[in-house]
Design an enzyme around this catalytic site. Structure first.
Site, short mmCIF file in Angstrom:
data_model
loop_
_atom_site.label_atom_id
_atom_site.label_comp_id
_atom_site.label_asym_id
_atom_site.label_seq_id
_atom_site.Cartn_x
_atom_site.Cartn_y
_atom_site.Cartn_z
N HIS A 74 34.08 43.01 44.22
CA HIS A 74 34.20 42.69 42.80
C HIS A 74 34.17 41.17 42.63
O HIS A 74 34.58 40.43 43.54
CB HIS A 74 35.52 43.23 42.24
CG HIS A 74 35.57 44.72 42.15
ND1 HIS A 74 36.48 45.37 41.36
CD2 HIS A 74 34.85 45.69 42.76
CE1 HIS A 74 36.32 46.67 41.47
NE2 HIS A 74 35.34 46.90 42.34
N GLU B 279 36.08 39.19 41.02
CA GLU B 279 37.40 38.57 41.15
C GLU B 279 37.78 38.39 42.62
O GLU B 279 38.24 37.32 43.03
CB GLU B 279 38.47 39.41 40.47
CG GLU B 279 38.25 39.67 39.01
CD GLU B 279 37.52 40.99 38.75
OE1 GLU B 279 36.46 41.24 39.37
OE2 GLU B 279 38.00 41.77 37.91
N CYS C 298 40.55 45.39 37.46
CA CYS C 298 41.04 46.71 37.85
C CYS C 298 42.34 46.56 38.65
O CYS C 298 42.78 45.44 38.93
CB CYS C 298 39.98 47.43 38.69
SG CYS C 298 39.73 46.69 40.32
N CYS D 15 41.91 44.43 41.92
CA CYS D 15 41.79 43.01 41.65
C CYS D 15 43.09 42.42 41.11
O CYS D 15 43.47 41.31 41.47
CB CYS D 15 40.64 42.76 40.68
SG CYS D 15 39.03 43.15 41.40
#
Length: 143
Positions: free
Chosen positions: A47, A49, A77, A80
């Site tokens: 991801h 992040e 999410c 993260c």
């Protein structure tokens, strides 16, 4: 947020979910930036992040990002959000809310949970419409 949106656009154009993230130092300089790369890296944890936090840690030579700000186009999410807390990021600036899997204030609030050893300041809605429009266009093209 402008740079995070540029990264998100580029990710979307390459077939990734259009999310971009930038880590700023306590002084406001860019330490790291990243976009989603799950498909390209065949990695469910790639991801934006996570990738940006890893790069910022490498740049600082420390896993703690004390005083840093993470700017991201979409609410993180749970995975993260947990990484943001573990990295001890001071503040999170996000664009669009994620009403299904968000973990920074919409569905859950991992980053401000008083039971954790660190809480993160959250500022939401910065250029939210642009962030949401990128996601809407990306997913409408897939359906």
């Amino acid at each position: 947020m402008a740079r995070a949106l540029e990264l998100a656009r580029a990710a979307g154009e390459s077939g990734e979910v259009p999310v971009g993230a930038v880590v700023l130092s306590p002084e406001g300089t860019v330490l790291a930036e990243a976009a989603n790369a799950r498909e390209a890296q065949h990695d469910p944890t790639a991801h934006a992040e996570i990738r940006a936090l890893r790069a910022a840690g490498a740049a600082l030579g420390d896993s703690h990002l004390d005083g840093c700000t993470l700017v991201v186009t979409l609410e993180p999410c749970t995975m993260c959000a947990g990484a943001i807390v573990l990295a001890r990021v001071a503040r999170l600036v996000l664009g669009a809310w994620e009403p299904r899997t968000g973990a920074c204030g919409s569905v859950r609030d991992v980053v401000r949970d008083a039971r954790a050893n660190h809480q993160v300041e959250v500022r939401a809605g910065l250029r939210a419409r642009e962030s949401q429009d990128l996601l809407t266009a990306f997913f409408s093209g897939r359906r």
